[in-house]
Design a protein around this motif. Structure first.
Motif, PDB file in Angstrom:
ATOM      1  N   ARG A  92      -8.548  18.290 -25.655  1.00  0.00           N
ATOM      2  CA  ARG A  92      -9.329  17.699 -26.755  1.00  0.00           C
ATOM      3  C   ARG A  92     -10.436  16.796 -26.237  1.00  0.00           C
ATOM      4  O   ARG A  92     -11.562  16.808 -26.751  1.00  0.00           O
ATOM      5  CB  ARG A  92      -8.393  16.915 -27.681  1.00  0.00           C
ATOM      6  N   HIS A 139      -2.621  18.866 -24.340  1.00  0.00           N
ATOM      7  CA  HIS A 139      -3.409  18.899 -25.576  1.00  0.00           C
ATOM      8  C   HIS A 139      -4.478  17.809 -25.568  1.00  0.00           C
ATOM      9  O   HIS A 139      -5.619  18.036 -25.974  1.00  0.00           O
ATOM     10  CB  HIS A 139      -2.497  18.717 -26.795  1.00  0.00           C
ATOM     11  N   PHE A 144      -1.578  27.594 -22.302  1.00  0.00           N
ATOM     12  CA  PHE A 144      -2.753  26.887 -22.812  1.00  0.00           C
ATOM     13  C   PHE A 144      -4.037  27.606 -22.405  1.00  0.00           C
ATOM     14  O   PHE A 144      -4.200  28.011 -21.260  1.00  0.00           O
ATOM     15  CB  PHE A 144      -2.785  25.450 -22.282  1.00  0.00           C
TER      16      PHE A 144
END
Length: 321
Positions: A160, A156, A183
């Motif tokens: 980001r 994550h 993902f």
């Protein structure tokens, strides 16, 4: 001919002295570059205490050997912070990464607040990748569930920040791919220090992942491993990166199972740095040219081809200046 010489001469004479000196300096610099391979080490653990007394010398030896840039891995919050510090001491030479190695996953589970420190470190400009992170089932330093949890958090984070992912995987490919496949919009992925089989490598290459190789080449005695990957042309140059994993993964060029044509492909210059400064107990980044020459021999390519391709891949992938 005389007229041409007369036309050229005034131009040379008119060249300002500072510019002429700059040109000569550049030529001298280029001559020095071509004395040895120009390579980039995408994985050195220079925060290791084995370098605490002579890090300046280690970095200078690497530069002298032809290693122009080094990526220092952060494998915990503490080492990520130290890697970032080194990148600021050696600007444009050392770049850092920020990650939680699978072995250290439990440290974040036990102290969740430290995760925010890692996030802050990863945002720094000098930090060019997230990781090493991933799954390691060969050793039981952290429970598999803890590894999966912290691995997902780092995925994550990389998405980001839009920074490449360095992935460490040992005996856990199926679980690792299952997590990755959940993902979307993953940044570029590097399977670092690859030690698996050619079949496992294909699964990564099919996903357009990069594969980074180390001196493990000297240890691999299997018929299905890294050597086969290089020998049969499975691994294309545009997916290849190189690293020393120093102070680990010493490339033992005297290994009995290392083919003779690979041993003879290593230049005297590379062997000099390797045998004078590196040991099984403490490998150094200056061993990288020897690793590149061995890879080239296995791939039936010139060392220059491998050095150029891997350096280009690293510069492009990590945005190294």
């Amino acid at each position: 001919m005389e007229q041409q010489q007369q036309q050229i001469a005034p131009e040379v004479a008119a060249t300002p002295a500072p510019l002429l000196e700059e040109q000569l300096d550049m030529e001298d610099s280029m001559k020095h570059c071509f004395e040895n391979l120009i390579v980039i080490d995408v994985g050195a653990n220079l925060t290791n205490k084995k370098y605490s007394r002579d890090l300046d010398s280690v970095v200078q030896r690497a530069r002298d050997a032809g290693v122009q840039k080094l990526m220092v891995h952060g494998t915990s919050v503490k080492s990520s912070k130290e890697a970032l510090r080194l990148s600021r001491i050696y600007p444009d030479i050392i770049y850092s990464t920020a990650g939680i190695h699978p072995h250290d996953s439990k440290s974040i589970v036990e102290e969740p607040s430290t995760w925010f420190d890692l996030e802050h470190i990863a945002q720094a400009q000098e930090c060019v990748a997230v990781g090493p992170c991933g799954l390691d089932y060969q050793r039981d330093f952290s429970e598999p569930d803890a590894q999966k949890q912290i691995f997902a958090k780092q995925l994550h984070l990389a998405i980001r920040l839009n920074k490449p992912l360095l992935i460490h995987e040992r005996s856990a490919q199926n679980d690792l791919l299952e997590i990755l496949d959940k993902f979307e919009n993953l940044p570029p992925v590097v399977i670092r220090g690859f030690m698996g089989t050619a079949e496992e490598a294909l699964k990564y290459l099919d996903r357009r992942f990069y594969i980074s190789l180390t001196g493990y080449l000297c240890k691999d005695k299997s018929d299905t491993g890294v050597r086969r990957l290089l020998d049969n042309g499975t691994l294309p140059l545009d997916r290849l990166l190189v690293e020393t994993d120093a102070p680990f993964m010493y490339p033992n060029t005297r290994a009995s199972k290392l083919p003779q044509h690979v041993k003879t492909a290593i230049t005297e210059r590379s062997l000099l740095y390797l045998h004078r400064y590196c040991t099984f107990q403490r490998n150094e980044p200056c061993s990288l040219p020897a690793i590149v020459e061995m890879i080239a021999a296995f791939m039936k390519k010139t060392p220059d081809e491998v050095a150029l391709a891997t350096a280009f891949n690293a510069l492009k992938l990590f945005g190294l200046s």
